[in-house]
Design a protein around this motif. Sequence first.
Motif, PDB file in Angstrom:
ATOM      1  N   TYR A 107       0.817 121.125  32.261  1.00 20.57           N
ATOM      2  CA  TYR A 107       0.889 120.252  33.528  1.00 20.57           C
ATOM      3  C   TYR A 107       1.419 120.975  34.833  1.00 20.57           C
ATOM      4  O   TYR A 107       2.242 122.063  34.191  1.00 20.57           O
ATOM      5  CB  TYR A 107       1.793 119.092  33.220  1.00 20.57           C
ATOM      6  CG  TYR A 107       1.264 118.151  32.037  1.00 20.57           C
ATOM      7  CD1 TYR A 107       0.181 117.822  31.712  1.00 20.57           C
ATOM      8  CD2 TYR A 107       2.449 117.472  31.245  1.00 20.57           C
ATOM      9  CE1 TYR A 107      -0.357 117.290  30.460  1.00 20.57           C
ATOM     10  CE2 TYR A 107       1.764 116.659  30.354  1.00 20.57           C
ATOM     11  CZ  TYR A 107       0.536 116.442  29.775  1.00 20.57           C
ATOM     12  OH  TYR A 107       0.310 115.576  28.951  1.00 20.57           O
ATOM     13  N   TYR A 108       1.280 120.561  35.848  1.00 20.53           N
ATOM     14  CA  TYR A 108       1.796 121.321  37.181  1.00 20.53           C
ATOM     15  C   TYR A 108       2.105 120.092  38.014  1.00 20.53           C
ATOM     16  O   TYR A 108       1.434 118.970  38.096  1.00 20.53           O
ATOM     17  CB  TYR A 108       0.838 122.238  37.545  1.00 20.53           C
ATOM     18  CG  TYR A 108      -0.388 121.983  38.155  1.00 20.53           C
ATOM     19  CD1 TYR A 108      -0.533 121.456  39.540  1.00 20.53           C
ATOM     20  CD2 TYR A 108      -1.512 121.792  37.180  1.00 20.53           C
ATOM     21  CE1 TYR A 108      -1.636 121.158  40.058  1.00 20.53           C
ATOM     22  CE2 TYR A 108      -2.576 121.153  37.763  1.00 20.53           C
ATOM     23  CZ  TYR A 108      -2.834 121.169  39.459  1.00 20.53           C
ATOM     24  OH  TYR A 108      -3.857 120.517  39.619  1.00 20.53           O
ATOM     25  N   GLU A 139      -3.574 125.656  43.751  1.00 21.63           N
ATOM     26  CA  GLU A 139      -4.090 126.942  42.969  1.00 21.63           C
ATOM     27  C   GLU A 139      -4.136 128.184  43.952  1.00 21.63           C
ATOM     28  O   GLU A 139      -4.454 127.968  45.078  1.00 21.63           O
ATOM     29  CB  GLU A 139      -5.528 126.720  42.334  1.00 21.63           C
ATOM     30  CG  GLU A 139      -5.922 127.700  41.295  1.00 21.63           C
ATOM     31  CD  GLU A 139      -7.238 127.288  40.549  1.00 21.63           C
ATOM     32  OE1 GLU A 139      -7.669 127.999  39.565  1.00 21.63           O
ATOM     33  OE2 GLU A 139      -8.027 126.330  41.001  1.00 21.63           O
ATOM     34  N   PHE A 140      -3.856 129.423  43.142  1.00 19.48           N
ATOM     35  CA  PHE A 140      -3.898 130.415  43.994  1.00 19.48           C
ATOM     36  C   PHE A 140      -4.153 131.727  42.905  1.00 19.48           C
ATOM     37  O   PHE A 140      -4.049 131.581  41.741  1.00 19.48           O
ATOM     38  CB  PHE A 140      -2.554 130.681  44.802  1.00 19.48           C
ATOM     39  CG  PHE A 140      -1.399 131.358  44.152  1.00 19.48           C
ATOM     40  CD1 PHE A 140      -0.722 132.392  44.286  1.00 19.48           C
ATOM     41  CD2 PHE A 140      -0.696 130.404  43.090  1.00 19.48           C
ATOM     42  CE1 PHE A 140       0.380 132.840  43.542  1.00 19.48           C
ATOM     43  CE2 PHE A 140       0.343 130.627  42.448  1.00 19.48           C
ATOM     44  CZ  PHE A 140       0.941 132.075  42.577  1.00 19.48           C
ATOM     45  N   ASP A 141      -4.321 132.827  43.430  1.00 21.90           N
ATOM     46  CA  ASP A 141      -4.512 134.002  42.910  1.00 21.90           C
ATOM     47  C   ASP A 141      -3.266 134.529  42.676  1.00 21.90           C
ATOM     48  O   ASP A 141      -2.638 134.947  43.551  1.00 21.90           O
ATOM     49  CB  ASP A 141      -5.638 134.935  43.517  1.00 21.90           C
ATOM     50  CG  ASP A 141      -7.005 134.762  43.204  1.00 21.90           C
ATOM     51  OD1 ASP A 141      -7.383 134.030  42.156  1.00 21.90           O
ATOM     52  OD2 ASP A 141      -7.694 134.795  44.311  1.00 21.90           O
ATOM     53  N   ASP A 168      -4.209 134.714  34.374  1.00 23.25           N
ATOM     54  CA  ASP A 168      -5.406 133.804  34.479  1.00 23.25           C
ATOM     55  C   ASP A 168      -5.372 132.569  35.148  1.00 23.25           C
ATOM     56  O   ASP A 168      -6.552 132.090  35.474  1.00 23.25           O
ATOM     57  CB  ASP A 168      -5.603 133.424  32.835  1.00 23.25           C
ATOM     58  CG  ASP A 168      -7.101 133.233  32.296  1.00 23.25           C
ATOM     59  OD1 ASP A 168      -7.867 133.931  32.601  1.00 23.25           O
ATOM     60  OD2 ASP A 168      -7.139 131.824  32.194  1.00 23.25           O
ATOM     61  N   SER A 169      -4.461 131.973  35.430  1.00 19.99           N
ATOM     62  CA  SER A 169      -4.540 130.764  36.193  1.00 19.99           C
ATOM     63  C   SER A 169      -2.820 130.759  36.954  1.00 19.99           C
ATOM     64  O   SER A 169      -1.961 131.339  36.287  1.00 19.99           O
ATOM     65  CB  SER A 169      -4.598 129.455  35.530  1.00 19.99           C
ATOM     66  OG  SER A 169      -3.638 129.182  34.471  1.00 19.99           O
ATOM     67  N   ALA A 170      -2.879 130.120  38.201  1.00 14.81           N
ATOM     68  CA  ALA A 170      -1.521 129.920  38.864  1.00 14.81           C
ATOM     69  C   ALA A 170      -1.613 128.822  39.802  1.00 14.81           C
ATOM     70  O   ALA A 170      -2.811 128.492  40.543  1.00 14.81           O
ATOM     71  CB  ALA A 170      -1.117 131.158  39.411  1.00 14.81           C
ATOM     72  N   PHE A 171      -0.515 128.167  39.953  1.00 12.68           N
ATOM     73  CA  PHE A 171      -0.240 127.373  41.057  1.00 12.68           C
ATOM     74  C   PHE A 171       1.032 127.174  41.651  1.00 12.68           C
ATOM     75  O   PHE A 171       1.861 127.910  41.074  1.00 12.68           O
ATOM     76  CB  PHE A 171      -0.343 125.648  40.462  1.00 12.68           C
ATOM     77  CG  PHE A 171      -1.735 125.415  39.906  1.00 12.68           C
ATOM     78  CD1 PHE A 171      -2.580 124.632  40.681  1.00 12.68           C
ATOM     79  CD2 PHE A 171      -2.002 125.741  38.569  1.00 12.68           C
ATOM     80  CE1 PHE A 171      -3.974 124.523  40.115  1.00 12.68           C
ATOM     81  CE2 PHE A 171      -3.394 125.409  38.076  1.00 12.68           C
ATOM     82  CZ  PHE A 171      -4.299 124.698  38.716  1.00 12.68           C
ATOM     83  N   LYS A 172       0.943 127.254  42.956  1.00 14.55           N
ATOM     84  CA  LYS A 172       2.188 127.277  43.908  1.00 14.55           C
ATOM     85  C   LYS A 172       2.393 125.833  44.635  1.00 14.55           C
ATOM     86  O   LYS A 172       1.861 125.171  44.897  1.00 14.55           O
ATOM     87  CB  LYS A 172       2.172 128.382  44.490  1.00 14.55           C
ATOM     88  CG  LYS A 172       1.258 128.344  45.606  1.00 14.55           C
ATOM     89  CD  LYS A 172       1.376 129.541  46.343  1.00 14.55           C
ATOM     90  CE  LYS A 172       0.192 129.595  47.606  1.00 14.55           C
ATOM     91  NZ  LYS A 172       0.082 130.848  48.265  1.00 14.55           N
ATOM     92  N   ASP A 173       3.809 125.851  44.928  1.00 15.33           N
ATOM     93  CA  ASP A 173       4.171 124.792  45.916  1.00 15.33           C
ATOM     94  C   ASP A 173       3.585 125.080  47.303  1.00 15.33           C
ATOM     95  O   ASP A 173       3.343 126.071  47.512  1.00 15.33           O
ATOM     96  CB  ASP A 173       6.026 124.798  46.248  1.00 15.33           C
ATOM     97  CG  ASP A 173       6.292 123.844  47.116  1.00 15.33           C
ATOM     98  OD1 ASP A 173       6.802 122.647  46.511  1.00 15.33           O
ATOM     99  OD2 ASP A 173       6.234 123.946  48.076  1.00 15.33           O
ATOM    100  N   LEU A 192       3.572 131.485  29.589  1.00 11.14           N
ATOM    101  CA  LEU A 192       3.610 130.799  30.908  1.00 11.14           C
ATOM    102  C   LEU A 192       4.926 131.030  31.611  1.00 11.14           C
ATOM    103  O   LEU A 192       5.895 130.830  30.726  1.00 11.14           O
ATOM    104  CB  LEU A 192       3.233 129.157  30.561  1.00 11.14           C
ATOM    105  CG  LEU A 192       3.502 128.349  31.674  1.00 11.14           C
ATOM    106  CD1 LEU A 192       2.798 127.144  31.525  1.00 11.14           C
ATOM    107  CD2 LEU A 192       5.082 127.815  31.667  1.00 11.14           C
ATOM    108  N   VAL A 193       4.771 131.176  32.716  1.00  7.90           N
ATOM    109  CA  VAL A 193       6.477 131.235  33.466  1.00  7.90           C
ATOM    110  C   VAL A 193       6.158 130.371  34.707  1.00  7.90           C
ATOM    111  O   VAL A 193       5.440 130.073  35.421  1.00  7.90           O
ATOM    112  CB  VAL A 193       6.413 132.777  33.883  1.00  7.90           C
ATOM    113  CG1 VAL A 193       7.959 132.707  34.873  1.00  7.90           C
ATOM    114  CG2 VAL A 193       6.762 133.880  32.773  1.00  7.90           C
ATOM    115  N   VAL A 194       7.331 129.690  34.734  1.00 12.66           N
ATOM    116  CA  VAL A 194       7.544 128.734  36.105  1.00 12.66           C
ATOM    117  C   VAL A 194       8.841 128.857  36.508  1.00 12.66           C
ATOM    118  O   VAL A 194       9.926 128.849  35.701  1.00 12.66           O
ATOM    119  CB  VAL A 194       7.135 127.274  35.755  1.00 12.66           C
ATOM    120  CG1 VAL A 194       7.995 126.666  34.522  1.00 12.66           C
ATOM    121  CG2 VAL A 194       7.278 126.357  37.013  1.00 12.66           C
ATOM    122  N   GLY A 195       9.058 129.063  38.023  1.00  9.05           N
ATOM    123  CA  GLY A 195      10.236 129.533  38.332  1.00  9.05           C
ATOM    124  C   GLY A 195      10.154 128.943  40.044  1.00  9.05           C
ATOM    125  O   GLY A 195       9.449 128.406  40.590  1.00  9.05           O
TER     126      GLY A 195
END
Length: 233
Positions: free
Chosen positions: A96-97, A103-105, A110-115, A205-208
């Motif tokens: 979940y995000y 979404e961004f590179d 392999d996948s990434a999402f940001k504020d 997975l890293v979320v920070g």
Amino acid sequence: MAMAVSLNWIPPTFTKKANYGAHSTEPARPCAFSLQNSVTCPYEESNCNRKRRVLLLGVGAITATLLPGPATSLLAQEIPQNYRAFVDIPDGYSYYYPSDWREFDFRGHDSAFKDRFLQLQNVRVRFIPTDKKDIHDLGPIDEVVYNLVNHVYAAPNQMVNILDMQERTSDGKNYYTFEYELTSPNYASASFATIAIGNGRYYTLVVGALERRWRRVRNKLKVVADSFKVLDI
């Protein structure tokens, strides 16, 4: 470019094709289904020519017969409010995000999402091949986490503070999740990381976020870290 198709006529075998070229004989890959009764296959072209991504939007559940097997158990439950589910069936993972992230590179991931406004507040997933069968094969959680944070995640000029570590089991798979801070002369960050092994792959997975915002967003980002699942492929 995105494609959304009503489920009124889409068969359960609806598939998407990865970018192997116009004349490739590579078999089509399964596309996941939206929780809002549509099939969504967003595709964003970039220099690295990355494969199509699957975004499952909305809150609720969908009939299991419409879904490929690995995603059925995930989508049989409700997504938390203000989150979306990302399911990558070909690569065998989901999480979940926050629903307002984009979404961004992220290089090497392999996948990434940001504020949308705070780019250092993000989640990213990567995996590498491994001959290990389970996360326990790497060693006890305290040893694994210490080595990862100090020797992989931290730069030479950063101070490390490991705040917490937890182990969980879901659908027969084991996960290590840990919280840590990295402090450098210019800034400090805090993160959760979840690691797991499956499908011959070592997933991370890293979320920070920046440390000064951590108290405000910690619980929100913990949902992301705890939601990570490896799907059988």
